[in-house]
Design an enzyme around this catalytic site. Structure first.
Site, PDB file in Angstrom:
ATOM      1  N   CYS B 140       8.802  -2.230  -9.093  1.00 34.30           N
ATOM      2  CA  CYS B 140       8.525  -1.367  -7.811  1.00 34.30           C
ATOM      3  C   CYS B 140       7.555  -1.746  -6.887  1.00 34.30           C
ATOM      4  O   CYS B 140       7.788  -1.952  -5.381  1.00 34.30           O
ATOM      5  CB  CYS B 140       8.441   0.249  -7.998  1.00 34.30           C
ATOM      6  SG  CYS B 140       7.288   0.408  -9.442  1.00 34.30           S
ATOM      7  N   HIS B 232       4.282   3.937  -3.677  1.00 35.01           N
ATOM      8  CA  HIS B 232       3.149   3.465  -3.917  1.00 35.01           C
ATOM      9  C   HIS B 232       2.712   2.702  -2.570  1.00 35.01           C
ATOM     10  O   HIS B 232       3.180   1.950  -1.637  1.00 35.01           O
ATOM     11  CB  HIS B 232       3.790   2.098  -4.745  1.00 35.01           C
ATOM     12  CG  HIS B 232       4.246   2.549  -6.006  1.00 35.01           C
ATOM     13  ND1 HIS B 232       4.065   3.893  -6.794  1.00 35.01           N
ATOM     14  CD2 HIS B 232       5.126   2.013  -7.237  1.00 35.01           C
ATOM     15  CE1 HIS B 232       4.601   4.090  -7.922  1.00 35.01           C
ATOM     16  NE2 HIS B 232       5.139   2.825  -8.068  1.00 35.01           N
TER      17      HIS B 232
END
Lengths: 344, 344, 344, 344
Positions: B140, B232
């Protein structure tokens, strides 16, 4: 000065029963002035020290302070208003130990951290304030960086990359609205990156011919606010001209002691750097203090790693932003000045 | 496969009314197997799609899946158990589009992101799974990094420093205990730094002679978990052999489009990179989507700065970890494979 | 009025493309006045509506507003400054739909919630503002309580105990400092408990002879701020003179519809109360909206329990504090006034 | 028993250098058994006491414990597995001081809080375990309620409404996933409301004829988990048959001392209830301890209010859930048993 804010409260807390210094007056903005210090909304833990409770908060003005016949002044003023009053106090013959950013980059003002650049105190001889002088300590994030870099300097530091995870207390009592930071990160703190880049190079520079030659490495800082209360966590990557292993870097930091330790200054920690062994440390909420004897003056280091065959050393550090990064730093500076005979 | 976890739920959500693909079977661990999918504790927003509610969750086993006579398989399995079952499925003649880390670093398996390295899909020709094959998408955090670096590659990327602020959803449904992360930062995520360092170099490398030559720049990653829910945030600093200004870097990223945009793939965002103008953006809680048309497939970029005369370009990016960083990436890969005729 | 704060922004958002009302002017304090609305720091999700972007924010003053020749005024002013300007506007002939607390407890001003006390709108006939009038909506916490109590009133409500878990957005843009609320609960919100106790009794009281006789039950409120962003969660316990089972109470709330639903007012939700079946719902972060059609005007109810043989009915409710508890409530009131012919 | 969980760790911490008791063995589930206690992930602050570091964690089994020839056993076991082993230990002749819920509602087992119902210790005479016996302490939320109610009992307590804001540590080391609680409230804690309702009535009941007649008032509890780390905040409303003013209620609570204070038991706080004067206190993050001498055994009370002419007294209380609500309570019970000669 600035005694009612978070840093001001830390000054009061740390100066309680201090072996060298006694608090005789407290100043703040006109909003707080005129009230007893006991009415301060105390947010730094424990209780307001008895010695401070009965003091009247006065307005931060030259005459007010001079009336007290003090030997030195600690400043926890906001950058904006610190410049003039600090200069005026120095001109009036007083030593000023300031946490404010106002004078830090002045050519003749040292940003002192006695573990790192104790000799920079001599820069005050170039000041033309007469008897008085100004000594500053660094920005809160910088204090962690320079302490961690100091023992690595002999390995030829070439580039420094700093990325921060900064606590909300660093912005002051009402500096960060909860609506902005709950379950969020704000990747910007005004002027912080410039401070890290400029102050750390000045602090690790060489004093010669009455001026400081900044360290030659580059510093690249990226700063963010995170939803933690106290303690700035920083990811640091250093490029070294003389590569070392992670294990060596760790040992060098662990063994590091310096002038304040040798002088046994009251506020000096036994170890400026404490290397934590846990694989996921340091953590802001858990590692600001490692025990009763740890007052927040030690920087915690963890996860020391080497990259590119030791050319890069990476680690995380945690610094208590309002103690080692602010009030505690200024007090340590004053203790060092006293030990050196610069103040009586 | 792995349909009940967070990433699995995102697969189900994104495949609802998908123009190319239809969900005919869902698998999970034996803990969930045997229940109707409607009983899944749904945590990715909105409601469970009707098409999935009535499906029985089956155990993740080869025979179960082969019984369904499917055309392809999406895998949201944990790394540990993905290796064997994904290989077995490929060997049984099925295309496997996997979000799992298990096969990513296999010599003959591409880590595909069609905006970045669409030609890497040819690597599957070197696989000896017969009719079947495995295509992975990246970790990710990596998905954000490679998308942002891609348009900068022609300026001779030499070093990349990545520091992350990762959301708790990245660790799965129960991956981070609240006792650990409330008002805290954990400066460690198992294997994450290695993944960033290895996967990004592989993805930005060159395919030639049936193998990938990793990109030659160095990547140094430092990863931390922060108390955010989704998204993130990453601080990236890039050293370029051909310096550019921050303004140019920003413009290059803003203008960046690639293969999926030209092919009008259903899941492709109009712009892979959205450069935000606010001085304190991107923020995880506020910027995962810029509006109704933004499904979480665009990476948000902000605070593009130059340092050292443009030799260093620094910025923050935000990537939706379970969409662009996981399920959405795998679906886009399958769409691209279809457009390229690799799957029917 | 008050168009730049959180509630003001919700007004602008909800009035975008409204079928009855068109925004022609926006006012705010002199801090924001003089700027284009497009420069507002938008914090309520999505983007600033195009219709508002080009409007100049004017200072909240009588003359400014009268110059616009408007048909009605929405007020999102802080309590302190609302009193005089709202009265002056009404006196100048304008209908004022106000979210401010200033006039709520005035004898001749209704606190209107058309699902609960639509007949209270007649109270404006007792106002001596000439053509103009003031209609208020309740405090944000109260809006949830009265909607949930309304269908239970026929079971002889005798005591109401309300305990709140209120989001930080209820205190305004900078109302709660992060230093106070991170990992904390503050068991006090100024004047909130009194508002809950007084406003709910007034709203559920009877209008007769041109005055409102407050409902006779007692209300005991205990209010706390918690670290959530939007949505006030409230624990409610009701003592009934005519006991019912939890199942019946749940069904009564689920079936509840009222005047705005029958009138198909644009902002009226299909169901004022949505009873959630999950054993641990409603939750502020997850249940403010149950899907695309749920605009935040429905109150979510869960965990309906009976105690003492049905004499006590206990439940949790969740109300979107800046929509149903503020801007949405005022707009619904104006829609109802229009449907009733009170405004043209 | 259960020495590695949060409550178990508090037991170890509080028994370090205890004047009466010495830790000679530690047990835990088979997951931890066989390791040195020094390898425990310590989460209750400070360091693992030296006396515990060198102990081997053994499996929680009857024979293991009997082998140690101990004088008494403290139990921090989860409810599910506590029932049998605690009974077996008592049957084997050992006094068991248990924080587990398993035996609390047994007819012959007291839920002891020596400030509140010291005489209930006599109930152990009705147990037929031979030499051994079981004494429990209450659920963590209950411990705050009964301490605060105790001095009000003489004013004829008739109804008690409790609404909680409970910290995540109450659910154990991994009990609450961060994905569930960040910026959220979960209005449900399994079995908690029943425990509050049943245990508080039993504890405040009368012992006569070898059995406890529960107190006659009704208790209505509503429980929620909030994103705080330690300390359960509770909103309490009490209906009194003999009305008093808020000021009197406050004074009665402030003056309250009881048996443990008169006996000077080592773990007894000087004041069981500390009434805080701040208008927005007690707060979980700030008020768990009022200073160095406050070990977490005092319950903090604030915002004492009267309603309905003093018929209702409302207040907030804060109890340290793993100290006064768990380990500290059990240790105080054992100290009291020793003082009463029930154990040698």
């Amino acid at each position: 000065m600035g005694a009612t804010g978070i840093v001001g409260q830390q000054f009061v807390r740390l100066l309680d029963e201090h072996p060298y210094f006694e608090v005789v007056g407290l100043t703040a903005s006109d909003r707080s002035a005129g009230k007893m210090y006991s009415s301060t909304e105390w947010v730094v833990g424990g209780q307001i020290p008895d010695m401070a409770k009965g003091l009247l908060v006065e307005e931060t003005r030259l005459e007010t302070i001079l009336r007290h016949d003090v030997d030195l002044v600690f400043s926890a003023l906001p950058g904006g208003i610190a410049y003039d009053i600090e200069a005026a106090l120095a001109r009036a013959g007083l030593p000023v130990f300031s946490n404010a950013s106002a004078h830090r980059m002045d050519r003749d003002v040292p940003i002192l951290c006695p573990e790192v650049n104790s000799q920079h105190i001599d820069l005050i001889q170039t000041q033309d304030y007469g008897e008085g002088f100004i000594v500053t300590n660094s920005n809160c994030s910088v204090s962690g960086v320079v302490l961690a870099l100091s023992p690595l300097m002999s390995y030829d530091v070439r580039d420094v990359f700093v990325t921060t995870y900064q606590a909300v207390s660093g912005a002051g009592r009402h500096g960060v609205a909860s609506l902005d930071i709950l379950s969020n990160v704000i990747p910007y703190i005004a002027k912080e990156e410039e401070k890290i880049e400029n102050e750390s190079r000045k602090m690790l520079g060489q004093l010669g011919d009455g001026m400081i030659q900044p360290a030659e490495f580059d510093v690249c800082a990226s700063c963010a606010r995170v939803p933690t209360i106290n303690g700035h966590l920083e990811s640091v990557v250093v490029r070294l001209g003389r590569p070392i292993t992670a294990q060596d870097a760790e040992e060098i930091m662990r063994q590091f002691t310096s002038v304040p330790q040798r002088l046994h200054l009251p506020t000096a920690p036994e170890r400026p750097l404490i290397v934590l062994s846990g694989s996921d440390r340091p953590q802001p909420r858990r590692d600001l203090s490692t025990g009763p004897g740890d007052t927040g003056m030690s920087v915690k280091v963890g996860r020391v790693r080497e990259k590119c065959n030791g050319e890069l050393i990476a680690f995380f550090l945690l610094v208590h932003n309002t103690i080692r990064g602010a009030a505690g730093a200024a007090i340590l500076n004053a203790e060092f000045a006293k030990a050196r005979g610069v103040i009586p």
